[in-house]
Write a protein that holds these residues in place. Structure first.
Motif, short mmCIF file in Angstrom:
data_model
loop_
_atom_site.label_atom_id
_atom_site.label_comp_id
_atom_site.label_asym_id
_atom_site.label_seq_id
_atom_site.Cartn_x
_atom_site.Cartn_y
_atom_site.Cartn_z
N ARG A 232 0.84 -1.20 0.00
CA ARG A 232 0.00 0.00 0.00
C ARG A 232 0.87 1.25 0.00
O ARG A 232 1.29 1.72 1.04
CB ARG A 232 -0.88 0.03 1.24
CG ARG A 232 -2.06 -0.87 1.14
CD ARG A 232 -3.16 -0.32 2.03
NE ARG A 232 -4.29 -1.21 2.01
CZ ARG A 232 -5.43 -0.98 2.64
NH1 ARG A 232 -5.55 0.11 3.37
NH2 ARG A 232 -6.42 -1.83 2.57
N ALA A 233 1.11 1.77 -1.19
CA ALA A 233 1.98 2.94 -1.33
C ALA A 233 1.31 4.18 -0.73
O ALA A 233 1.97 5.03 -0.14
CB ALA A 233 2.31 3.17 -2.79
N VAL A 234 -0.01 4.28 -0.92
CA VAL A 234 -0.80 5.36 -0.31
C VAL A 234 -1.98 4.69 0.38
O VAL A 234 -2.70 3.90 -0.22
CB VAL A 234 -1.28 6.38 -1.36
CG1 VAL A 234 -2.31 7.34 -0.77
CG2 VAL A 234 -0.08 7.17 -1.91
N ASN B 130 11.96 8.49 2.23
CA ASN B 130 11.91 7.76 0.97
C ASN B 130 10.94 6.60 1.06
O ASN B 130 10.93 5.88 2.05
CB ASN B 130 13.29 7.20 0.62
CG ASN B 130 14.08 8.21 -0.19
OD1 ASN B 130 13.52 8.98 -0.96
ND2 ASN B 130 15.39 8.21 0.00
N GLY B 131 10.12 6.45 0.02
CA GLY B 131 9.18 5.33 0.00
C GLY B 131 7.90 5.61 0.77
O GLY B 131 7.04 4.74 0.87
N ALA B 132 7.74 6.83 1.28
CA ALA B 132 6.55 7.15 2.09
C ALA B 132 5.28 7.24 1.26
O ALA B 132 4.17 7.16 1.80
CB ALA B 132 6.77 8.47 2.83
N GLY B 133 5.44 7.43 -0.07
CA GLY B 133 4.27 7.51 -0.94
C GLY B 133 4.02 8.88 -1.53
O GLY B 133 2.99 9.13 -2.14
N LYS B 134 5.00 9.78 -1.41
CA LYS B 134 4.81 11.17 -1.85
C LYS B 134 4.60 11.27 -3.36
O LYS B 134 3.67 11.92 -3.83
CB LYS B 134 6.04 12.02 -1.45
CG LYS B 134 6.36 11.96 0.04
CD LYS B 134 7.56 12.82 0.40
CE LYS B 134 8.88 12.38 -0.23
NZ LYS B 134 9.36 11.05 0.22
N THR B 135 5.49 10.62 -4.13
CA THR B 135 5.37 10.69 -5.59
C THR B 135 4.09 10.00 -6.05
O THR B 135 3.38 10.50 -6.93
CB THR B 135 6.61 10.07 -6.25
OG1 THR B 135 7.75 10.88 -5.92
CG2 THR B 135 6.48 10.00 -7.76
N THR B 136 3.77 8.86 -5.44
CA THR B 136 2.53 8.16 -5.78
C THR B 136 1.33 9.07 -5.53
O THR B 136 0.43 9.17 -6.37
CB THR B 136 2.40 6.86 -4.96
OG1 THR B 136 3.55 6.05 -5.20
CG2 THR B 136 1.15 6.09 -5.32
N1 LIG Z 1 4.99 1.87 -10.19
C1 LIG Z 1 5.25 1.23 -9.04
N2 LIG Z 1 5.21 -0.13 -8.98
C2 LIG Z 1 5.41 -0.78 -7.82
N3 LIG Z 1 5.69 -0.17 -6.65
C3 LIG Z 1 5.75 1.18 -6.64
C4 LIG Z 1 5.53 1.94 -7.82
N4 LIG Z 1 5.66 3.26 -7.51
C5 LIG Z 1 5.94 3.31 -6.18
N5 LIG Z 1 5.99 2.05 -5.66
C6 LIG Z 1 6.22 1.74 -4.26
O1 LIG Z 1 5.35 2.53 -3.49
C7 LIG Z 1 6.00 3.02 -2.31
C8 LIG Z 1 5.96 4.54 -2.33
O2 LIG Z 1 6.81 5.04 -3.36
P1 LIG Z 1 6.90 6.57 -3.75
O3 LIG Z 1 5.54 7.11 -3.92
O4 LIG Z 1 7.83 6.67 -4.90
O5 LIG Z 1 7.56 7.18 -2.43
P2 LIG Z 1 8.33 8.58 -2.21
O6 LIG Z 1 8.08 9.45 -3.39
O7 LIG Z 1 7.76 9.10 -0.94
O8 LIG Z 1 9.77 8.23 -2.06
C9 LIG Z 1 7.39 2.44 -2.32
O9 LIG Z 1 7.37 1.26 -1.53
C10 LIG Z 1 7.62 2.12 -3.78
O10 LIG Z 1 8.52 1.03 -3.92
#
Ligand SMILES: Nc1ncnc2c1ncn2[C@@H]1O[C@H](COP(=O)(O)OP(=O)(O)O)[C@@H](O)[C@H]1O
Ligand SMILES: [Mg+2]
Length: 234
Positions: free
Chosen positions: A17-19, A37-43
């Motif tokens: 669950r990314a978000v 890192n990995g908190a879900g910000k970009t998602t």
């Molecule tokens: N396209 C994707 N496919 C699979 N896992 C993803 C994908 N994008 C992000 N993740 C996972 O979702 C989580 C949140 O990622 P992300 O949103 O990039 O975090 P942040 O930008 O905060 O570093 C991470 O565990 C990442 O590995």
């Protein structure tokens, strides 16, 4: 009416669950999204921009549900996302890059945007020869081509020197004063703080804080999650 309103928004990748059930209302102009890192910000930004579909939940922009709209429709409604990785046409000048983009996106006056983003002096230079700091400005300028009401900025000062970052934050501040709203994902929180009204903090996809920047630094769960290091984010 809120500019942006998320209710119970989740997005999983496989079992991850990314978000995770994120809800918040954005009524101020500039919202910072922070977290390790990995908190879900970009998602989260990609969900808001329509580049990803939520597994559940609702996303409203100026009261309108947008979570099922195509990204270009969302741009048309007045919300634009800029990219962490900058990819202009390297053999075109700054101005040509922007003109091309403005023609695709519609409304804006290229000269005006060059001025606003501090690119007027270098408008005749090839984009391929620009230093990184100016490339980031060009990315912002492209974002402004459709005169958005809300900009989604993924690490706008990432990779910039302290001085370049200060300059860009000044540019964002001017845009803010002209009424442009922003959701800013940024590791270097202390440097963008002057323009930030509210902060949303994510940890493992969950919202652990939403409030003022003053409240952010006082919140015990925020302290536990982020402030062990030197800056918020990481
Ligand atoms: N396209 C994707 N496919 C699979 N896992 C993803 C994908 N994008 C992000 N993740 C996972 O979702 C989580 C949140 O990622 P992300 O949103 O990039 O975090 P942040 O930008 O905060 O570093 C991470 O565990 C990442 O590995
Ligand atoms: Mg990211």
């Amino acid at each position: 009416m809120s500019l942006l309103e998320l209710a119970d928004v989740s997005r999983s990748f496989g079992g991850n669950r990314a978000v995770d059930r994120v809800s918040f209302d954005m009524s101020d102009r500039v919202l910072a999204v922070v977290g390790p890192n990995g908190a879900g910000k970009t998602t989260l930004l990609n969900l808001i921009a329509g580049q990803l579909r939520p597994s559940r939940g609702s996303i409203r922009f100026r009261g309108r549900e947008i979570s099922r709209l195509a990204p270009w429709r969302i741009v048309g409604l007045g919300m634009v996302k800029t990219y962490q990785i900058v990819r202009p046409f390297r053999s075109l000048t700054v101005e040509e890059n922007l003109s091309l983009f403005a023609r695709l996106r519609g409304k804006a006056e290229v000269g005006e945007i060059l001025q606003e983003t501090g690119l007027r002096e270098v408008r005749g230079q090839l984009a391929g020869a620009l230093p990184f700091g100016l490339l980031k400005r060009l990315e912002l300028a492209k974002g402004l081509a459709s005169r958005p009401e809300l900009l989604l900025l993924d690490e706008p000062i990432g990779g910039l020197s302290r001085e370049e970052a200060q300059g860009l934050v000044g540019t964002l501040e001017a845009l803010k004063s002209h009424g442009v709203g922003m959701v800013v994902v940024e590791h270097r929180l202390s440097e963008i703080l002057p323009i930030v009204d509210r902060v949303v903090a994510l940890d493992q996809g969950r919202l652990i804080f939403h409030g003022t920047r003053e409240g952010f630094f006082e919140d015990p769960s925020v302290r536990a999650a982020y402030l062990g290091g030197r800056d918020a984010g990481g």
